[in-house]
Design an enzyme around this catalytic site. Structure first.
Site, PDB file in Angstrom:
ATOM      1  CB  CYS A 102     -13.534 -16.420 -84.973  1.00 52.24           C
ATOM      2  SG  CYS A 102     -13.654 -16.135 -83.227  1.00 52.24           S
ATOM      3  CB  CYS A 154     -10.240 -16.489 -80.362  1.00 52.92           C
ATOM      4  SG  CYS A 154     -11.264 -15.222 -80.996  1.00 52.92           S
TER       5      CYS A 154
END
Lengths: 143, 86
Positions: free
Chosen positions: A48, A50
């Protein structure tokens, strides 16, 4: 379903090239956490945004600190499924989240940074959280 | 797409319930959370505030894959990561 391994490899490399051990199997996780005494850190890596923009750069910055864990490993959520499950079983009181970071003293969890305290932050802010934990748990500075 | 897309948020309602989960979308009439958990004030002897503080400390058990909360019921939306952890 796991992503194409070729797509994920650079995300693994970002950690292994700074000395993070890749824990690809449940046995790798067991052996890593069986090493005692001292402080171990496991990064739960992920595909992902992040992880890419905050967690991995934050880990890299934090590992430049004078206080750091004795050993650092990573499992890859959604890719190395058994290894990730085995690592998470060692901090089962925390809901699964990725990316996340766990610190262990002598194989027992002492600190956890869940995804929601990584997302939306700068790498420097993530590194600050990590180094604060290192200062609390990692003992004397290493050269 | 909302700036909160993919971010773990606390959605407090005007009623008894509070929800914590990953924001998927904010539409005109509802917010959609994924991998969410909800709690009612006083349920199991735990207040909404205590539930949120615990979630801030440890994270969220994604007991519900998808929750849609009507905008008309929402009192506030906060990032879980902004809630102080003791």
């Amino acid at each position: 379903m796991p992503y194409d391994p070729a797509l994920v490899q650079p995300m693994r490399d970002e950690l292994t090239r700074i000395g993070v051990a890749e824990l690809a199997t449940a046995e790798d996780v067991d052996a890593f956490l069986a090493e005692r005494p001292g402080i171990s850190m496991i990064v739960v890596n992920s595909v992902c945004g992040c992880a890419a923009g905050m967690a991995r750069p934050g880990v890299r910055l934090a590992l430049g600190h004078s206080l750091r864990p004795d050993r650092v490993g990573s499992v890859f959520a959604g890719q190395d499924v058994e290894a990730t499950a085995r690592a998470r079983a060692r901090f089962a009181e925390y809901p699964p989240s990725s990316p996340s970071v766990a610190l262990f003293r002598d194989g027992k969890i002492v600190w956890f940074l869940p995804r929601h305290r990584i997302e939306g932050r700068t790498p420097e802010a993530v590194a600050a959280e990590l180094t604060k934990a290192f200062e609390a748990h990692c003992g004397a500075p290493k050269s | 797409m909302s700036e909160l897309h993919g971010v773990t948020v606390v959605v407090d309602t005007k009623g008894a319930r509070v929800y914590v989960g990953r924001c998927h979308d904010i539409e005109a009439d509802r917010i959609i959370l994924l991998d969410a958990d909800g709690h009612a004030e006083g349920e199991g002897g735990v207040s909404k505030d205590e539930f949120v503080r615990r979630a801030a400390r440890v994270g969220v058990w994604g007991r519900e894959a998808r929750v849609a909360i009507p905008t008309s019921e929402i009192a506030s939306i906060r990032r879980l990561g902004e809630i102080p952890v003791e």
